[in-house]
Design a protein around this motif. Structure first.
Motif, PDB file in Angstrom:
ATOM      1  N   GLN A 158       0.799  -1.218   0.000  1.00 17.34           N
ATOM      2  CA  GLN A 158       0.000   0.000   0.000  1.00 17.34           C
ATOM      3  C   GLN A 158       0.838   1.277   0.000  1.00 17.34           C
ATOM      4  N   SER A 161       0.552   3.701  -3.375  1.00 19.40           N
ATOM      5  CA  SER A 161      -0.703   4.449  -3.534  1.00 19.40           C
ATOM      6  C   SER A 161      -0.889   5.474  -2.420  1.00 19.40           C
ATOM      7  N   SER A 162      -0.455   5.134  -1.199  1.00 22.60           N
ATOM      8  CA  SER A 162      -0.585   6.070  -0.078  1.00 22.60           C
ATOM      9  C   SER A 162       0.264   7.311  -0.277  1.00 22.60           C
ATOM     10  N   ASN A 294      -2.362  -7.063   0.954  1.00 25.42           N
ATOM     11  CA  ASN A 294      -2.408  -5.614   1.119  1.00 25.42           C
ATOM     12  C   ASN A 294      -2.200  -5.156   2.559  1.00 25.42           C
ATOM     13  N   TRP A 296      -0.346  -3.917   5.892  1.00 25.32           N
ATOM     14  CA  TRP A 296       0.853  -3.129   6.134  1.00 25.32           C
ATOM     15  C   TRP A 296       1.973  -3.960   6.761  1.00 25.32           C
TER      16      TRP A 296
END
Length: 507
Positions: A158, A161-162, A294, A296
């Motif tokens: 992620q 995209s973050s 997905n 973290w």
């Protein structure tokens, strides 16, 4: 005559110009006539008119009948160079064994240096072909284990995209899974199968990396989880050509990724890429087959960023350093970014700081190449000075009839440079003949293609070796005194012996 006119003199610069080009036998008479004419004009006209007329008369004498007949300096030097090359030919012919030993020694040294140059040049070019190379960065994750910090390239899925959403400095960000499971499997059609490597990437992969997209859509190269892109090399193995490849279905065998996939495009990877892969799948395929992908806590992807031009990287690193803490308090890992083109050579980290990598080998082999050249030059020096007695009479006769030491130094340096040139030609032939074996040894695909950089490098090596190898013999041989030569003694022989012994010990 006007009062004070004799205090005004003709233009000095015009006089010097006249004396420089005019024949000596004409100079005194012409100069007297022009001076008389100058003062006559001065009586009738102004000072400026007299000087302009003087210049006009001087320039009128620039005619063939009045010019000096001496050869130009350039002509003399050209003649001397031709003479020295002819003397070198005769010397090589007279001392064949010494010539061959020096030639092979210099050629071997230059060939080794050229091999090292080709290898070092290839290493320095790795990953330098990307169009956004100055803005392309890779994210590094630093894990602290007690007193030590371990630096890895693995990051959460992620993250790309973050950061795209949260940091305006990030123009583009992608996730790439480079070594999922074994990352190797077998791809084929019917009974034809080949071993291949896989990558999984986001749709902006070809916008970040400048790999050649031969066929396919750059906006969405792998449109779904049942699609795959193949390299041009793999396509040639499977189909024999690149025509009608898109739309074909291939069978991929690699653990849970196994299945049938439709080819959506073809790409090509340059030789100077550190990333080598045959198949490109969508990262969504991994998300589809792994429900925790997905998270973290799942660090399987490499994250690459295109950073806005002009961004202060030190400030940006401070902003992202503790980013994981914003997701969960228990995360202790930190982030930083590194220029992707530096990653290949600077991949070793100590306490989150780059401390080396393959750059160490680049420096090491560069030094080795330099020492090989020095050793080859020392061999030339030792052999030439050891054989100096064979040329004492030649030196004595030349000095007796008026040859200056400067001209002798020029002669022996010319001889050394000419031998170095011959050695370079032979070295190039060695390199061309042995390059396939060297590629097998080094694991490279180096080519010997003539280009401006290579030509300049070879010429630079030739001149460097020529001066390095010929400087001491030139100054040593040219220093012999004619009287000692004819008496059979060479001045400075003990010092020459001492220097030769020192050079041998150095080797």
């Amino acid at each position: 005559m006007k009062i004070g006119s004799r205090n005004i003199t003709p233009p000095r610069l015009a006089e010097k110009l006249l004396l420089w080009f005019l024949k000596d036998e004409l100079a005194e008479e012409v100069l007297g006539d022009l001076n008389e004419k100058f003062y006559q004009t001065l009586e009738q006209h102004s000072k400026g008119s007299a000087k302009r007329n003087y210049w006009y008369q001087v320039l009128k004498y620039i005619r063939p009948f009045a010019l000096k007949r001496n050869r130009s300096i350039h002509s003399n030097r050209t003649t001397m160079l031709r003479h020295n090359i002819l003397i070198s030919f005769r010397s090589f012919k007279r001392f064949k064994s010494t010539f061959l030993i020096n030639l092979i020694g210099l050629a071997s040294g230059i060939a080794c240096a050229l091999f090292i140059y080709l290898w070092v040049d290839d290493e320095l070019k790795i990953d330098s072909f990307h169009e956004n190379g100055n803005q392309l960065y890779q994210v590094l994750q630093h894990n602290r284990w007690g007193e030590e910090v371990e630096t890895k390239t693995y990051t959460p899925r992620q993250l790309a995209s973050s950061w795209m959403a949260e940091f305006p400095e990030v123009e583009l960000a992608i996730s790439v899974t480079e070594d999922w499971a074994d990352a190797q499997g077998f791809v084929g059609i019917d009974e034809i199968k080949f071993k291949a490597n896989e990558f999984h990437a986001d749709k902006d992969f070809f916008k970040v990396f400048s790999y050649d997209l031969i066929q396919g859509d750059i906006e969405n190269p792998v449109p779904n989880t049942k699609s795959v892109m193949v390299s041009d090399q793999l396509a040639l193995k499977l189909f024999g050509d690149l025509d009608n490849v898109v739309g074909q279905v291939v069978d991929w065998h690699q653990e849970e990724m196994s299945g049938d996939y439709m080819i959506s495009g073809i790409f090509s990877i340059p030789n100077h890429s550190s990333k080598k892969f045959d198949l490109l799948f969508s990262v969504s395929l991994l998300e589809e087959r792994n429900e925790n992908y997905n998270s973290w806590n799942n660090n399987n992807d490499a994250t690459y960023l295109i950073i806005e031009e002009g961004t202060d990287i030190a400030v940006f690193n401070e902003k992202i350093e503790h980013y994981l803490k914003t997701k969960a308090d228990y995360f202790k890992n930190t982030f930083s970014i590194q220029l992707f083109s530096d990653r290949y050579l600077h991949s070793t980290y100590t306490n989150a700081q780059a401390t080396g990598g393959r750059i160490t080998y680049v420096w090491l082999f560069s030094v080795v190449g330099l020492f090989v050249l020095i050793i080859a030059s020392i061999n030339f020096m030792n052999l030439t000075t050891a054989k100096a007695s064979n040329r004492l009479k030649e030196i004595g006769v030349k000095k007796a009839i008026g040859a200056k030491r400067k001209s002798l130094i020029f002669q022996y340096l010319t001889e050394s440079l000419f031998l170095s040139f011959c050695g370079s030609v032979l070295a190039v032939l060695f390199v061309i003949a042995l390059l396939p074996e060297f590629n097998d040894l080094a694991g490279k695909t180096l080519t010997f293609g003539w280009n401006r950089q290579l030509i300049i490098s070879i010429l630079g090596l030739t001149v460097l070796v020529g001066f390095l190898a010929g400087s001491y013999p030139a100054f040593h041989l040219s220093g012999f005194k004619p009287l000692n030569v004819f008496r059979g003694r060479s001045s400075g022989s003990s010092s020459a012996t001492f220097i030769r012994k020192g050079l041998v010990i150095f080797q």
